[in-house]
Design an enzyme around this catalytic site. Structure first.
Site, PDB file in Angstrom:
ATOM      1  N   GLU A 116     -57.107   1.425 -16.512  1.00 15.21           N
ATOM      2  CA  GLU A 116     -57.628   2.038 -14.838  1.00 15.21           C
ATOM      3  C   GLU A 116     -57.035   1.252 -13.920  1.00 15.21           C
ATOM      4  O   GLU A 116     -56.850   1.243 -12.809  1.00 15.21           O
ATOM      5  CB  GLU A 116     -59.148   1.854 -14.976  1.00 15.21           C
ATOM      6  CG  GLU A 116     -59.816   2.223 -13.565  1.00 15.21           C
ATOM      7  CD  GLU A 116     -60.407   1.372 -12.911  1.00 15.21           C
ATOM      8  OE1 GLU A 116     -60.720   1.606 -11.457  1.00 15.21           O
ATOM      9  OE2 GLU A 116     -61.067   0.230 -13.490  1.00 15.21           O
ATOM     10  N   GLU A 117     -56.491  -0.139 -14.372  1.00 18.01           N
ATOM     11  CA  GLU A 117     -55.854  -1.144 -13.720  1.00 18.01           C
ATOM     12  C   GLU A 117     -54.561  -0.888 -13.230  1.00 18.01           C
ATOM     13  O   GLU A 117     -53.948  -1.598 -12.750  1.00 18.01           O
ATOM     14  CB  GLU A 117     -56.120  -2.500 -14.009  1.00 18.01           C
ATOM     15  CG  GLU A 117     -57.588  -2.836 -13.896  1.00 18.01           C
ATOM     16  CD  GLU A 117     -58.250  -2.784 -12.393  1.00 18.01           C
ATOM     17  OE1 GLU A 117     -59.372  -2.642 -12.275  1.00 18.01           O
ATOM     18  OE2 GLU A 117     -57.352  -2.946 -11.548  1.00 18.01           O
ATOM     19  N   GLU A 136     -63.788   6.378 -17.630  1.00 17.74           N
ATOM     20  CA  GLU A 136     -65.187   6.214 -17.443  1.00 17.74           C
ATOM     21  C   GLU A 136     -65.927   7.420 -17.935  1.00 17.74           C
ATOM     22  O   GLU A 136     -66.631   7.196 -18.819  1.00 17.74           O
ATOM     23  CB  GLU A 136     -65.599   6.209 -15.802  1.00 17.74           C
ATOM     24  CG  GLU A 136     -65.253   4.657 -15.486  1.00 17.74           C
ATOM     25  CD  GLU A 136     -65.179   4.524 -13.772  1.00 17.74           C
ATOM     26  OE1 GLU A 136     -65.699   3.571 -13.482  1.00 17.74           O
ATOM     27  OE2 GLU A 136     -64.729   5.539 -13.101  1.00 17.74           O
ATOM     28  N   ASP A 144     -60.698  -9.005 -13.524  1.00 20.00           N
ATOM     29  CA  ASP A 144     -60.126  -7.661 -13.799  1.00 20.00           C
ATOM     30  C   ASP A 144     -58.717  -7.818 -14.489  1.00 20.00           C
ATOM     31  O   ASP A 144     -58.665  -7.359 -15.533  1.00 20.00           O
ATOM     32  CB  ASP A 144     -59.913  -6.950 -12.541  1.00 20.00           C
ATOM     33  CG  ASP A 144     -61.093  -6.272 -11.951  1.00 20.00           C
ATOM     34  OD1 ASP A 144     -60.716  -5.845 -10.777  1.00 20.00           O
ATOM     35  OD2 ASP A 144     -62.214  -6.400 -12.322  1.00 20.00           O
ATOM     36  N   ASP A 197     -61.000   1.050 -19.214  1.00 22.28           N
ATOM     37  CA  ASP A 197     -61.431   0.480 -18.015  1.00 22.28           C
ATOM     38  C   ASP A 197     -61.774  -1.015 -18.353  1.00 22.28           C
ATOM     39  O   ASP A 197     -62.937  -1.205 -18.873  1.00 22.28           O
ATOM     40  CB  ASP A 197     -62.642   1.175 -17.185  1.00 22.28           C
ATOM     41  CG  ASP A 197     -62.865   0.469 -15.917  1.00 22.28           C
ATOM     42  OD1 ASP A 197     -63.740   1.023 -15.439  1.00 22.28           O
ATOM     43  OD2 ASP A 197     -62.585  -0.563 -15.781  1.00 22.28           O
ATOM     44  N   ASP A 234     -59.055   0.067  -5.032  1.00 22.41           N
ATOM     45  CA  ASP A 234     -60.016  -0.955  -5.207  1.00 22.41           C
ATOM     46  C   ASP A 234     -59.349  -2.238  -5.141  1.00 22.41           C
ATOM     47  O   ASP A 234     -58.130  -2.677  -5.838  1.00 22.41           O
ATOM     48  CB  ASP A 234     -60.928  -0.820  -6.716  1.00 22.41           C
ATOM     49  CG  ASP A 234     -61.473   0.559  -6.842  1.00 22.41           C
ATOM     50  OD1 ASP A 234     -61.362   1.034  -7.943  1.00 22.41           O
ATOM     51  OD2 ASP A 234     -61.882   1.031  -5.955  1.00 22.41           O
ATOM     52  N   LEU A 275     -62.542  -3.774 -16.895  1.00 22.70           N
ATOM     53  CA  LEU A 275     -63.994  -4.425 -16.213  1.00 22.70           C
ATOM     54  C   LEU A 275     -64.442  -3.328 -15.325  1.00 22.70           C
ATOM     55  O   LEU A 275     -64.186  -3.256 -14.223  1.00 22.70           O
ATOM     56  CB  LEU A 275     -63.758  -5.635 -15.752  1.00 22.70           C
ATOM     57  CG  LEU A 275     -64.795  -6.836 -15.785  1.00 22.70           C
ATOM     58  CD1 LEU A 275     -64.733  -6.796 -17.352  1.00 22.70           C
ATOM     59  CD2 LEU A 275     -64.274  -7.921 -15.300  1.00 22.70           C
ATOM     60  N   ASP A 276     -65.416  -2.778 -15.903  1.00 26.38           N
ATOM     61  CA  ASP A 276     -66.125  -1.711 -14.855  1.00 26.38           C
ATOM     62  C   ASP A 276     -67.368  -2.277 -13.982  1.00 26.38           C
ATOM     63  O   ASP A 276     -68.183  -3.220 -14.572  1.00 26.38           O
ATOM     64  CB  ASP A 276     -66.818  -0.749 -15.801  1.00 26.38           C
ATOM     65  CG  ASP A 276     -67.771   0.367 -15.257  1.00 26.38           C
ATOM     66  OD1 ASP A 276     -68.883   0.541 -15.394  1.00 26.38           O
ATOM     67  OD2 ASP A 276     -67.256   0.841 -14.297  1.00 26.38           O
TER      68      ASP A 276
END
Ligand code: AFP
Length: 329
Positions: free
Chosen positions: A88-89, A274, A65, A110, A59, A112-113
């Site tokens: 997640e990053e 998530e 983020d 996560d 992504d 910033l979803d």
């Protein structure tokens, strides 16, 4: 009832509690306020748009983020409550800096979803999942992170929408706290949330329809047929931010899903950041989660960034979806 007071009162119900878990939640709520402050002025300061690199899932990473990722890490790294984190990053686990003590908890998040919705000012969120460490001392390990969802001691999310709400569970129901910007406090607004056993809304990216299994296509066709007795046809609602779509499903009922398909048999959503935390919340509120055959919380993780098909929502709706998937398997 502020979030801080609620956390302290919950702790008082556990005579053996050391305050470490409460300390962790306090630090998390501070991180949420710092991210909210940046999100709420996103159009005014230079945080919209993208950086020039991609994360482990390919992504494109947004400026917000990076801000959210660093803010959550820095809010959590020095309190002595966590022994390791994973975001997640970031490709790998995140170690606690040497100068700080390692605690007994593990935090996965996560930051910033729904980042592809930021520039369009659509609801976004942050998601967190908390476990007790399995290693005994010192720095935490990958094994501390790769625990099945049913071992979570707490999970939740912060939704940055028309208002900002901190929703979490510690295994004793699901509670929501709305941020009152005038006092900078999260105030209890949704106590003991219960999801309806059946809904009339379905939420997924129907653009993937042609790649779905026959069972999934038949299930969606079924929801679109007209039959008052079974609330059909269902309405379609999809934001493209899991936090927003799952939060609506939690309050109104129905089903949120990101199925696997011929292109991505494991779907798109990440198990650890998530699906596990959202499944914990939905099941704590009396709903059901599934990877198509079993509860998401029963999935044994094998890697930090693995994906899983996910179906979340009202018990009757998710059970029916599972039935359609099973019949065509
Ligand atoms: P981004 O964070 O890249 O916007 O992805 C959001 C997300 O992980 C989840 O929040 C959504 O439910 C899902 O992806 C949206 O995916 P599609 O764009 O394929 O519908």
């Amino acid at each position: 009832m502020t979030l801080e007071r609620f956390i302290n009162e919950q702790e008082a119900k556990h005579p053996g509690a050391t305050g470490e878990f409460s300390g962790l939640l306090h630090d998390l709520s501070l991180a949420a306020k710092l991210v909210w402050r940046e999100v709420s002025k996103a159009g005014l300061v230079d945080v919209l748009g993208s950086t020039d690199h991609t994360n482990s899932s390919g992504d494109i990473v947004k400026k917000l983020d990076v801000f959210a990722d660093e803010t959550i890490f820095k809010a959590m790294d020095h309190g002595g409550h966590v022994c390791v984190m994973a975001s997640e990053e970031n490709e790998d686990i995140l170690h606690i800096p040497d100068e700080y003590a390692a605690g007994k908890y593990v935090l996965l998040y996560d930051p910033l979803d729904g980042s592809s919705n930021i520039d369009a000012n659509i609801t976004i969120g942050s998601i967190f999942s908390i476990f007790k460490r399995v290693s005994t001392t010192g720095k935490g390990t990958l094994q501390d992170c790769l625990q099945p969802g049913y071992k979570q001691v707490s999970a939740g999310y912060i939704i940055y929408g028309s208002s900002t709400i901190f929703v979490y569970s510690t295994g004793h129901g699901v509670h929501g706290f709305t941020l009152d910007p005038s006092v900078g406090e999260f105030l209890l607004s949704h106590e003991n949330i219960r999801i309806p056993s059946k809904g009339k809304i379905y939420s997924l990216n129907e653009g993937n329809y042609c790649n779905w299994s026959d069972g999934m296509q038949k299930y969606i066709q079924y929801l679109k047929e007209s039959d008052k007795a079974t609330n059909r046809p269902y309405s379609l609602r999809y934001i493209g931010t899991m936090v927003g779509d799952a939060h609506r499903t939690l309050l109104y009922g129905g089903i949120f899903a990101y199925p696997g398909d011929r292109k991505n048999p494991q779907g798109k959503l990440r198990l650890m950041y998530e699906c596990n935390p959202m499944a914990f919340i939905i099941e704590q509120a009396g709903g059901k989660s599934s990877d198509g055959t079993k509860s998401i919380l029963q999935v044994q993780p094998t890697s930090l960034h693995q994906h899983t098909p996910v179906f979340l929502g009202s018990t009757e709706d998710v059970a029916l979806c599972e039935k359609f998937l099973k019949e065509s398997a």
